[in-house]
Motif scaffolding. Structure first.
Motif, PDB file in Angstrom:
ATOM      1  N   VAL A 100      51.242  13.707   1.315  1.00 13.43           N
ATOM      2  CA  VAL A 100      50.334  12.707   1.896  1.00 13.43           C
ATOM      3  C   VAL A 100      49.039  13.275   2.485  1.00 13.43           C
ATOM      4  N   GLU A 101      49.063  14.458   3.091  1.00 16.82           N
ATOM      5  CA  GLU A 101      47.875  14.904   3.816  1.00 16.82           C
ATOM      6  C   GLU A 101      46.688  15.279   2.935  1.00 16.82           C
ATOM      7  N   PRO A 102      46.902  15.854   1.740  1.00 20.92           N
ATOM      8  CA  PRO A 102      45.728  16.049   0.878  1.00 20.92           C
ATOM      9  C   PRO A 102      45.053  14.723   0.506  1.00 20.92           C
ATOM     10  N   GLU A 103      45.855  13.698   0.253  1.00 21.56           N
ATOM     11  CA  GLU A 103      45.283  12.383  -0.039  1.00 21.56           C
ATOM     12  C   GLU A 103      44.572  11.806   1.182  1.00 21.56           C
ATOM     13  N   VAL A 104      45.123  12.055   2.363  1.00 20.24           N
ATOM     14  CA  VAL A 104      44.460  11.631   3.593  1.00 20.24           C
ATOM     15  C   VAL A 104      43.079  12.278   3.702  1.00 20.24           C
ATOM     16  N   ALA A 105      42.995  13.564   3.400  1.00 19.66           N
ATOM     17  CA  ALA A 105      41.702  14.258   3.465  1.00 19.66           C
ATOM     18  C   ALA A 105      40.729  13.693   2.438  1.00 19.66           C
ATOM     19  N   ARG A 106      41.218  13.365   1.249  1.00 17.77           N
ATOM     20  CA  ARG A 106      40.355  12.777   0.215  1.00 17.77           C
ATOM     21  C   ARG A 106      39.794  11.433   0.688  1.00 17.77           C
ATOM     22  N   LEU A 107      40.664  10.603   1.270  1.00 17.46           N
ATOM     23  CA  LEU A 107      40.216   9.310   1.776  1.00 17.46           C
ATOM     24  C   LEU A 107      39.231   9.475   2.932  1.00 17.46           C
ATOM     25  N   ALA A 108      39.501  10.455   3.785  1.00 18.15           N
ATOM     26  CA  ALA A 108      38.590  10.695   4.905  1.00 18.15           C
ATOM     27  C   ALA A 108      37.210  11.095   4.410  1.00 18.15           C
ATOM     28  N   ALA A 109      37.156  11.914   3.358  1.00 17.86           N
ATOM     29  CA  ALA A 109      35.862  12.306   2.797  1.00 17.86           C
ATOM     30  C   ALA A 109      35.110  11.093   2.257  1.00 17.86           C
ATOM     31  N   THR A 113      31.523   9.190   7.997  1.00 18.84           N
ATOM     32  CA  THR A 113      30.211   8.797   8.505  1.00 18.84           C
ATOM     33  C   THR A 113      29.658   9.954   9.329  1.00 18.84           C
ATOM     34  N   PRO A 114      28.365   9.965   9.591  1.00 21.59           N
ATOM     35  CA  PRO A 114      27.831  11.038  10.446  1.00 21.59           C
ATOM     36  C   PRO A 114      28.516  11.100  11.807  1.00 21.59           C
ATOM     37  N   GLU A 115      28.844   9.935  12.370  1.00 17.36           N
ATOM     38  CA  GLU A 115      29.490   9.901  13.682  1.00 17.36           C
ATOM     39  C   GLU A 115      30.905  10.483  13.609  1.00 17.36           C
ATOM     40  N   ALA A 116      31.637  10.120  12.556  1.00 13.77           N
ATOM     41  CA  ALA A 116      32.994  10.637  12.403  1.00 13.77           C
ATOM     42  C   ALA A 116      32.987  12.137  12.164  1.00 13.77           C
ATOM     43  N   LEU A 117      32.038  12.597  11.366  1.00 15.60           N
ATOM     44  CA  LEU A 117      31.925  14.027  11.103  1.00 15.60           C
ATOM     45  C   LEU A 117      31.614  14.781  12.385  1.00 15.60           C
ATOM     46  N   GLN A 118      30.752  14.226  13.221  1.00 18.07           N
ATOM     47  CA  GLN A 118      30.426  14.886  14.482  1.00 18.07           C
ATOM     48  C   GLN A 118      31.647  14.976  15.377  1.00 18.07           C
ATOM     49  N   GLN A 119      32.485  13.927  15.353  1.00 17.19           N
ATOM     50  CA  GLN A 119      33.719  13.954  16.139  1.00 17.19           C
ATOM     51  C   GLN A 119      34.617  15.097  15.681  1.00 17.19           C
ATOM     52  N   LEU A 120      34.738  15.260  14.370  1.00 19.65           N
ATOM     53  CA  LEU A 120      35.562  16.351  13.845  1.00 19.65           C
ATOM     54  C   LEU A 120      34.964  17.710  14.186  1.00 19.65           C
ATOM     55  N   GLU A 121      33.645  17.818  14.094  1.00 17.85           N
ATOM     56  CA  GLU A 121      32.978  19.076  14.451  1.00 17.85           C
ATOM     57  C   GLU A 121      33.247  19.428  15.916  1.00 17.85           C
ATOM     58  N   ASN A 122      33.172  18.427  16.775  1.00 18.90           N
ATOM     59  CA  ASN A 122      33.419  18.664  18.198  1.00 18.90           C
ATOM     60  C   ASN A 122      34.866  19.078  18.439  1.00 18.90           C
ATOM     61  N   ALA A 153      42.548  12.775  13.960  1.00 16.30           N
ATOM     62  CA  ALA A 153      41.210  12.225  13.742  1.00 16.30           C
ATOM     63  C   ALA A 153      40.919  12.058  12.252  1.00 16.30           C
ATOM     64  N   ILE A 154      41.361  13.030  11.447  1.00 27.13           N
ATOM     65  CA  ILE A 154      41.180  12.909   9.999  1.00 27.13           C
ATOM     66  C   ILE A 154      41.946  11.708   9.459  1.00 27.13           C
ATOM     67  N   MET A 155      43.178  11.521   9.942  1.00 23.86           N
ATOM     68  CA  MET A 155      43.983  10.381   9.489  1.00 23.86           C
ATOM     69  C   MET A 155      43.366   9.058   9.927  1.00 23.86           C
ATOM     70  N   LYS A 156      42.776   9.050  11.107  1.00 20.02           N
ATOM     71  CA  LYS A 156      42.123   7.829  11.587  1.00 20.02           C
ATOM     72  C   LYS A 156      40.937   7.479  10.701  1.00 20.02           C
ATOM     73  N   ILE A 157      40.158   8.466  10.317  1.00 19.13           N
ATOM     74  CA  ILE A 157      39.004   8.240   9.439  1.00 19.13           C
ATOM     75  C   ILE A 157      39.471   7.773   8.065  1.00 19.13           C
ATOM     76  N   ALA A 158      40.577   8.341   7.593  1.00 12.35           N
ATOM     77  CA  ALA A 158      41.111   7.960   6.281  1.00 12.35           C
ATOM     78  C   ALA A 158      41.493   6.489   6.254  1.00 12.35           C
ATOM     79  N   VAL A 162      49.739   3.529   8.161  1.00 19.03           N
ATOM     80  CA  VAL A 162      51.157   3.808   7.901  1.00 19.03           C
ATOM     81  C   VAL A 162      51.394   5.316   7.920  1.00 19.03           C
ATOM     82  N   ILE A 163      50.553   6.052   7.210  1.00 20.82           N
ATOM     83  CA  ILE A 163      50.678   7.510   7.194  1.00 20.82           C
ATOM     84  C   ILE A 163      50.430   8.076   8.592  1.00 20.82           C
ATOM     85  N   ARG A 164      49.404   7.563   9.231  1.00 18.31           N
ATOM     86  CA  ARG A 164      49.049   8.091  10.548  1.00 18.31           C
ATOM     87  C   ARG A 164      50.181   7.901  11.546  1.00 18.31           C
TER      88      ARG A 164
END
Length: 228
Positions: A100-109, A113-122, A153-158, A162-164
């Motif tokens: 599931v987690e590789p698919e989660v990362a694909r969906l997150a990509a 959004t710029p805001e979500a990416l900044q959250q992950l960077e932080n 946070a990645i799962m939330k963006i995805a 259910v997975i989260r």
């Protein structure tokens, strides 16, 4: 197996802004660093005496830790540290993560959004630096918490709740960090997180899928030695 009562004597009286939070942090750090050995009892009266608080905040902190799966409560026995995962539990969990987690990362990509990416960077920056730790144990246990938040946070963006919720209810990252107290675990995870972030910055779903797959596989391989 070390008994919990042997591990609490070093603590000074707590004077945190929130007594329950201070007690929680103290017990959490000891659980994550295995100072409180898996399966050992956690005597409320001893912890209350050594931490200089009443039994009420000890009970509240242990109730929080029970919800996270780090301690267990048994009728007429009381609280004890949760046992370590068996190898079968570990392998089953990682098989699920790889599904599931590789698919989660694909969906997150795809949803990034710029805001979500900044959250992950932080979040990643906090893992690499964060507040000054009291000691090596707290550094490690804080990293475990931050790692869980990064993946959540990645799962939330995805956007797949259910997975989260399934992974969140397993408290995956807290338990895997309890398997092995070693700085190699944190350093290599940081490098792999950077590969994930690079994929998200590039807006490349397949690259994110591959980076997460490699990260989960390497995490599994690092921790397998805990069962040897």
């Amino acid at each position: 197996m070390a008994h919990a009562t042997e591990r609490v004597g070093r603590s000074n009286t707590l004077r945190p802004s929130s007594v329950v939070d201070g007690v929680y942090d103290s017990i959490y750090h000891q659980l994550m660093s295995l100072e409180i050995a898996p399966g050992s009892r956690i005597p409320i009266d001893v912890f209350a005496r050594e931490l200089g608080v009443s039994q009420t905040p000890i009970r509240e902190a242990l109730s929080r830790l029970e919800r996270e799966g780090l301690v267990r409560k048994e009728h007429l026995i009381g609280y004890s540290a949760a046992p370590q995962w068996t190898r079968k539990q570990f392998e089953d969990l990682y098989a699920f993560r790889l599904l599931v987690e590789p698919e989660v990362a694909r969906l997150a990509a795809l949803n990034m959004t710029p805001e979500a990416l900044q959250q992950l960077e932080n979040s990643a920056a906090d893992m690499g630096h964060g507040e000054t730790p009291v000691d090596r144990n707290t550094r490690y246990s804080r990293f475990a918490r931050a790692d869980a938040q990064f993946h959540d946070a990645i799962m939330k963006i995805a956007g797949n709740e259910v997975i989260r919720s399934t992974l969140s209810n397993q408290h995956v990252h807290l338990h895997i960090f309890r398997l092995m107290f070693h700085t190699r675990v944190t350093q290599e995870a940081l490098e792999e997180h950077e590969n994930l972030l690079a994929a998200f910055r590039a807006g490349d779903p397949q690259r994110a899928f591959d980076a997460m797959r490699v990260h989960v596989e390497r995490s599994r391989d690092r921790l397998l030695s805990a069962f040897e």
